[in-house]
Design an enzyme around this catalytic site. Structure first.
Site, mmCIF file in Angstrom:
data_model
loop_
_atom_site.group_PDB
_atom_site.id
_atom_site.type_symbol
_atom_site.label_atom_id
_atom_site.label_comp_id
_atom_site.label_asym_id
_atom_site.label_seq_id
_atom_site.Cartn_x
_atom_site.Cartn_y
_atom_site.Cartn_z
ATOM 1 N N LYS A 253 42.910 22.976 16.701
ATOM 2 C CA LYS A 253 43.800 23.992 17.268
ATOM 3 C C LYS A 253 44.146 24.998 16.179
ATOM 4 C CE LYS A 253 48.193 24.218 19.888
ATOM 5 N NZ LYS A 253 49.245 23.400 20.512
ATOM 6 N N SER B 245 49.993 24.066 25.438
ATOM 7 C CA SER B 245 49.465 25.185 24.701
ATOM 8 C C SER B 245 48.105 24.936 24.056
ATOM 9 C CB SER B 245 50.458 25.579 23.599
ATOM 10 O OG SER B 245 50.598 24.517 22.667
ATOM 11 N N SER C 141 51.916 19.669 25.070
ATOM 12 C CA SER C 141 50.765 20.554 24.849
ATOM 13 C C SER C 141 49.431 19.872 24.636
ATOM 14 C CB SER C 141 51.025 21.472 23.664
ATOM 15 O OG SER C 141 51.822 22.538 24.080
HETATM 16 N N1 GLN Z 1 54.803 23.971 27.197
HETATM 17 C C1 GLN Z 1 55.792 23.564 26.245
HETATM 18 C C2 GLN Z 1 56.373 24.768 25.569
HETATM 19 O O1 GLN Z 1 56.037 25.807 25.960
HETATM 20 C C3 GLN Z 1 55.186 22.608 25.269
HETATM 21 C C4 GLN Z 1 54.504 23.253 24.145
HETATM 22 C C5 GLN Z 1 53.938 22.299 23.151
HETATM 23 O O2 GLN Z 1 53.920 21.087 23.378
HETATM 24 N N2 GLN Z 1 53.548 22.833 22.017
HETATM 25 O O3 GLN Z 1 57.162 24.684 24.669
#
Ligand code: GLN
Length: 468
Positions: free
Chosen positions: A73, A148, A172
């Site tokens: 990532k 994400s 994410s």
């Molecule tokens: N969707 C969640 C957020 O927007 C989780 C993001 C993540 O786990 N990095 O914060």
């Protein structure tokens, strides 16, 4: 072909040159460019590594991950390579060191194939919030892959690497795993070093894996987990070896989660069928009440935005990446660089976080949020005195179409089942459960007690026998 760690290892052992496996992935990446999963392929360093590791293979000294090509990532540092957190604010920035998790894979002869698109600073649930365009779901490219770590999920789901790394602050890894038919693991908080992971919300962030099967997840976990002097939040507990249990497992389900009105009926039906099969084969499944569901997403957003506003203060136009050319003076440099460099969602979170940490609001939001977090932790620990593993949906439904969800709150609610494990620090894994009548996959999530990843892998192997 060439999709799992074991398969690649066997191919190598039977004489397939490592460079041929690399060429295979490079071709796949080229053919799937429209998915926008890779922001950059590290072709030069991958070729060099392949040549070096081939030598080790030839003389029988190769590590456990020889043949494994890993996509990372774009918030993980790899010395001498660009890293941007999918943000314009880090334009041109090159890592000055390598994340411990990445280094441990390299030490076992994994090859880092490239950096993968994600939501900017890992903030998002659909991978539409990258400064470099959305990632498309490989199963149907009109749909989002989740976020994400959407690029990491799609790279594994489309066979563009053997396995990938993501980060999971609120879901994410698990949420995109559910929407792409892959296995997504978030280990216990403190189990894998965060050194070299660009911080979003430090008391929530964990590095996790995307794989095509559970054994690959376990192997990568075994290699990456453990104490790191460079991250004082890593646990010094020994990483437990693979276990096999003789007795039936005690599973738990949370009534409020299973009966949530937002849960898609087909996802619910598949979960019910699975639970029945587990019971029929002698495993215990008990129901618990967990009446805190309405709090998990709000508390998550109070605490993570507070941490984000503090973590992202370092991107000031002076230390890293983008600096506004229009600014005069220091203060204007900060303001303009941040204004030009950060996207809308990141700005929204920095402002929310600054608000909840402000003198007048601190007790109302931040202190209260910490208290609720503590309650969630205590109640979760109680349940784990009675069960080995909690079963819950990973996501309320399947992926949505690109552009379909516009309201930030609706987007935040995609994580309703995943933020729990980040608030409490428990390990959790999403594995494929079924395919919806709309043709899209969905997962089921397993959670175990802290530092019981070995139970998590065991339970996953057991559950997957009933999901086929
Ligand atoms: N969707 C969640 C957020 O927007 C989780 C993001 C993540 O786990 N990095 O914060």
């Amino acid at each position: 072909m060439f999709n799992a760690i074991q398969e690649n290892k066997s191919a190598l052992a039977s004489g397939v040159p490592l460079v041929d496996i690399l060429e295979h992935y490079l071709r796949q990446i080229e053919e799937h460019k429209h998915l926008n999963a890779y922001l950059e392929v590290f072709e030069v360093s991958a070729r060099d590594a392949a040549e070096r590791i081939q030598g080790k293979v030839n003389n029988g000294t190769a590590g456990r991950l020889a043949g494994t090509f890993v996509g990372i990532k774009d918030n993980l540092c790899f010395n001498g390579h660009h890293v941007s957190a999918s943000s314009k604010i880090l334009a041109g920035f090159e890592s000055l060191y390598t994340a411990t998790a990445v280094q441990r894979l390299i030490d076992e002869d994994a090859i880092i194939l490239g950096r993968l698109n994600c939501d900017e600073f890992a903030m998002g649930s659909s991978n539409e919030k990258s400064a470099f365009g959305p990632v498309r779901n490989a199963i149907n490219s009109a749909y989002v892959p989740g976020g994400s770590s959407g690029g990491s999920a799609v790279a594994v789901s489309a066979g563009l690497c053997t396995a990938s790394l993501g980060s999971d602050t609120g879901g994410s890894v698990r949420q995109p795993a559910s929407w792409t038919g892959t296995y997504g693991l978030k280990p216990t908080y403190g189990r894998i070093s965060r050194y070299g992971l660009i911080a979003y919300a430090s008391s929530f962030d964990q590095i996790g894996t995307f794989t095509t099967n559970v054994s690959d997840a376990e192997l990568l976990y075994q290699i990456m987990a453990g104490k790191d002097p460079k991250d004082s939040t890593t646990s010094s507990r020994e990483v437990e070896a693979h276990t096999v249990k003789a007795s039936p497992l005690r599973f738990g389900v949370l009534a409020e989660y299973m009966n949530h009105p937002g849960l898609d009926s087909e996802v619910k039906f598949s979960m019910d069928v699975l639970i029945k099969k587990l019971q029929e084969s002698g495993h215990e499944v008990s129901e618990f009440s967990f009446p805190y569901m309405d709090y998990v997403v709000p508390v998550y957003y109070v605490l993570t935005t507070a941490e984000a506003s503090s973590n992202l203060a370092r991107f000031d136009g002076v230390h890293y990446g983008h600096r506004s050319t229009l600014a005069e003076g220091v203060e204007e440099t900060y303001i303009r660089s941040r204004n030009e460099g950060f996207g809308e969602e990141v700005k929204r979170r920095i402002m929310t976080g600054t608000f909840v940490l402000s003198n007048e609001q601190y007790d109302t939001y931040y202190t209260k949020g910490q208290k609720v977090r503590r309650v969630l932790q205590d109640k979760t620990r109680d349940i784990f005195t009675k069960v080995d593993c909690i079963l819950m949906p990973t996501t309320p439904s399947t992926a949505f179409k690109i552009g379909e969800v516009k309201d930030p709150i609706e987007m935040y609610l995609q994580d309703i089942f995943t933020v729990h494990a980040n608030l409490t620090g428990n390990p959790a894994l999403s594995l494929p459960l079924g395919v919806h009548s709309n043709g899209l996959p969905f997962g089921i999530q397993l959670m175990t007690d802290q530092f019981r990843e070995n139970d998590l892998f065991y339970a996953t192997q057991l559950v997957e026998k009933f999901t086929a």
